[in-house]
Design a protein around this motif. Structure first.
Motif, PDB file in Angstrom:
ATOM      1  N   PHE A  21    -103.254  21.370  10.713  1.00  0.00           N
ATOM      2  CA  PHE A  21    -102.772  22.691  11.130  1.00  0.00           C
ATOM      3  C   PHE A  21    -101.308  22.847  10.741  1.00  0.00           C
ATOM      4  O   PHE A  21    -100.904  23.854  10.161  1.00  0.00           O
ATOM      5  N   ARG A  22    -100.495  21.842  11.064  1.00  0.00           N
ATOM      6  CA  ARG A  22     -99.058  21.898  10.757  1.00  0.00           C
ATOM      7  C   ARG A  22     -98.827  21.978   9.256  1.00  0.00           C
ATOM      8  O   ARG A  22     -97.983  22.752   8.787  1.00  0.00           O
ATOM      9  N   ALA A  23     -99.597  21.231   8.473  1.00  0.00           N
ATOM     10  CA  ALA A  23     -99.449  21.257   7.010  1.00  0.00           C
ATOM     11  C   ALA A  23     -99.806  22.632   6.449  1.00  0.00           C
ATOM     12  O   ALA A  23     -99.077  23.189   5.622  1.00  0.00           O
ATOM     13  N   ARG A  24    -100.922  23.204   6.911  1.00  0.00           N
ATOM     14  CA  ARG A  24    -101.335  24.529   6.422  1.00  0.00           C
ATOM     15  C   ARG A  24    -100.334  25.602   6.817  1.00  0.00           C
ATOM     16  O   ARG A  24     -99.969  26.456   6.008  1.00  0.00           O
ATOM     17  N   SER A  32     -92.251  22.221   4.605  1.00  0.00           N
ATOM     18  CA  SER A  32     -92.889  20.911   4.740  1.00  0.00           C
ATOM     19  C   SER A  32     -93.342  20.709   6.188  1.00  0.00           C
ATOM     20  O   SER A  32     -92.927  21.444   7.094  1.00  0.00           O
ATOM     21  N   ARG A  33     -94.157  19.675   6.402  1.00  0.00           N
ATOM     22  CA  ARG A  33     -94.568  19.332   7.765  1.00  0.00           C
ATOM     23  C   ARG A  33     -93.348  19.024   8.629  1.00  0.00           C
ATOM     24  O   ARG A  33     -93.271  19.433   9.785  1.00  0.00           O
ATOM     25  N   SER A  35     -90.354  20.126   8.267  1.00  0.00           N
ATOM     26  CA  SER A  35     -89.638  21.374   8.554  1.00  0.00           C
ATOM     27  C   SER A  35     -90.276  22.102   9.730  1.00  0.00           C
ATOM     28  O   SER A  35     -89.570  22.612  10.607  1.00  0.00           O
ATOM     29  N   VAL A  36     -91.598  22.141   9.752  1.00  0.00           N
ATOM     30  CA  VAL A  36     -92.301  22.793  10.858  1.00  0.00           C
ATOM     31  C   VAL A  36     -92.000  22.068  12.165  1.00  0.00           C
ATOM     32  O   VAL A  36     -91.744  22.702  13.199  1.00  0.00           O
ATOM     33  N   THR A  37     -91.987  20.757  12.128  1.00  0.00           N
ATOM     34  CA  THR A  37     -91.675  19.977  13.332  1.00  0.00           C
ATOM     35  C   THR A  37     -90.273  20.270  13.831  1.00  0.00           C
ATOM     36  O   THR A  37     -90.052  20.483  15.029  1.00  0.00           O
ATOM     37  N   VAL A  38     -89.299  20.305  12.927  1.00  0.00           N
ATOM     38  CA  VAL A  38     -87.917  20.591  13.320  1.00  0.00           C
ATOM     39  C   VAL A  38     -87.811  21.993  13.905  1.00  0.00           C
ATOM     40  O   VAL A  38     -87.233  22.187  14.979  1.00  0.00           O
ATOM     41  N   LEU A  39     -88.360  22.979  13.224  1.00  0.00           N
ATOM     42  CA  LEU A  39     -88.270  24.355  13.714  1.00  0.00           C
ATOM     43  C   LEU A  39     -88.934  24.503  15.081  1.00  0.00           C
ATOM     44  O   LEU A  39     -88.388  25.147  15.983  1.00  0.00           O
ATOM     45  N   THR A  40     -90.097  23.894  15.246  1.00  0.00           N
ATOM     46  CA  THR A  40     -90.805  23.981  16.526  1.00  0.00           C
ATOM     47  C   THR A  40     -90.021  23.289  17.634  1.00  0.00           C
ATOM     48  O   THR A  40     -89.925  23.796  18.753  1.00  0.00           O
ATOM     49  N   THR A  41     -89.441  22.142  17.322  1.00  0.00           N
ATOM     50  CA  THR A  41     -88.639  21.422  18.316  1.00  0.00           C
ATOM     51  C   THR A  41     -87.432  22.244  18.741  1.00  0.00           C
ATOM     52  O   THR A  41     -87.136  22.352  19.942  1.00  0.00           O
ATOM     53  N   LEU A  42     -86.748  22.847  17.787  1.00  0.00           N
ATOM     54  CA  LEU A  42     -85.591  23.680  18.120  1.00  0.00           C
ATOM     55  C   LEU A  42     -86.017  24.889  18.950  1.00  0.00           C
ATOM     56  O   LEU A  42     -85.307  25.316  19.863  1.00  0.00           O
ATOM     57  N   PHE A  43     -87.181  25.422  18.654  1.00  0.00           N
ATOM     58  CA  PHE A  43     -87.714  26.576  19.380  1.00  0.00           C
ATOM     59  C   PHE A  43     -88.040  26.206  20.827  1.00  0.00           C
ATOM     60  O   PHE A  43     -87.690  26.923  21.760  1.00  0.00           O
ATOM     61  N   LEU A  44     -88.703  25.073  21.011  1.00  0.00           N
ATOM     62  CA  LEU A  44     -89.153  24.672  22.349  1.00  0.00           C
ATOM     63  C   LEU A  44     -88.061  24.005  23.180  1.00  0.00           C
ATOM     64  O   LEU A  44     -88.022  24.166  24.399  1.00  0.00           O
ATOM     65  N   ILE A 104     -96.170  30.475  13.955  1.00  0.00           N
ATOM     66  CA  ILE A 104     -96.879  29.193  13.902  1.00  0.00           C
ATOM     67  C   ILE A 104     -97.289  28.747  15.294  1.00  0.00           C
ATOM     68  O   ILE A 104     -98.463  28.444  15.545  1.00  0.00           O
ATOM     69  N   PHE A 105     -96.325  28.688  16.213  1.00  0.00           N
ATOM     70  CA  PHE A 105     -96.624  28.172  17.542  1.00  0.00           C
ATOM     71  C   PHE A 105     -97.505  29.137  18.330  1.00  0.00           C
ATOM     72  O   PHE A 105     -98.322  28.705  19.135  1.00  0.00           O
TER      73      PHE A 105
END
Length: 151
Positions: A21-24, A32-33, A35-44, A104-105
């Motif tokens: 899911f994160r890759a798609r 990148s995966r 990048s999604v992790t960083v953005l989501t972490t900053l968001f949450l 995404i989230f």
């Protein structure tokens, strides 16, 4: 399934589904995966320092700097001086980054909530306790690593 239970296999499949899911989600947005992790972490969780992001991703600080540079060039994050320690920086989301993560989230959250819709409050609490316990156990160092364990 050999020595691994259906339960363990199902959790493994869940982890892999989350990774796909994160890759798609990232690929659709040129991210990148990581990048999604960083953005989501900053968001949450709010702004984080580069060292904290490196630890989260289990990558070097140099790799984190490159990743933050890319996200900054896309307009998704900014670096700001730390409010209490001028030697440090914090990475925080921009409005653009927030919009990307909300897409995404929001999709992720809707799918998870739909999956638990038929559960009672007690069942949800049991699953929540289990997920938290697995998370905690998986976050621990693997005792076999570095001790001659086969990979």
């Amino acid at each position: 399934m050999g020595e691994h239970s259906e339960f363990t296999r199902a959790v493994r499949d869940l982890v892999l589904a989350g990774e796909r899911f994160r890759a798609r989600a990232g690929r659709r947005r040129g991210l990148s995966r990581s990048s999604v992790t960083v953005l989501t972490t900053l968001f949450l969780d709010g702004p984080r320092g580069p060292s904290a992001l490196a630890a989260l991703l289990d990558i070097t600080t140099a790799s984190t700097t490159e990743l933050v540079d890319r996200l900054e060039a896309l307009g998704h994050v900014v670096r700001r001086p730390h409010p209490r320690d001028r030697r440090k920086l914090l990475v925080e989301l921009t409005d653009s980054g927030s919009r990307v993560v909300e897409e995404i989230f929001g999709s992720f959250s809707a799918r998870v909530e739909a999956s638990s819709g038929a559960m009672s409050a007690q069942e949800r609490q049991a699953v929540l306790g289990f997920v938290r316990a697995v998370n905690e156990n998986l976050a621990q160092d693997d005792p076999g690593v570095g001790e001659g364990a086969a990979s």
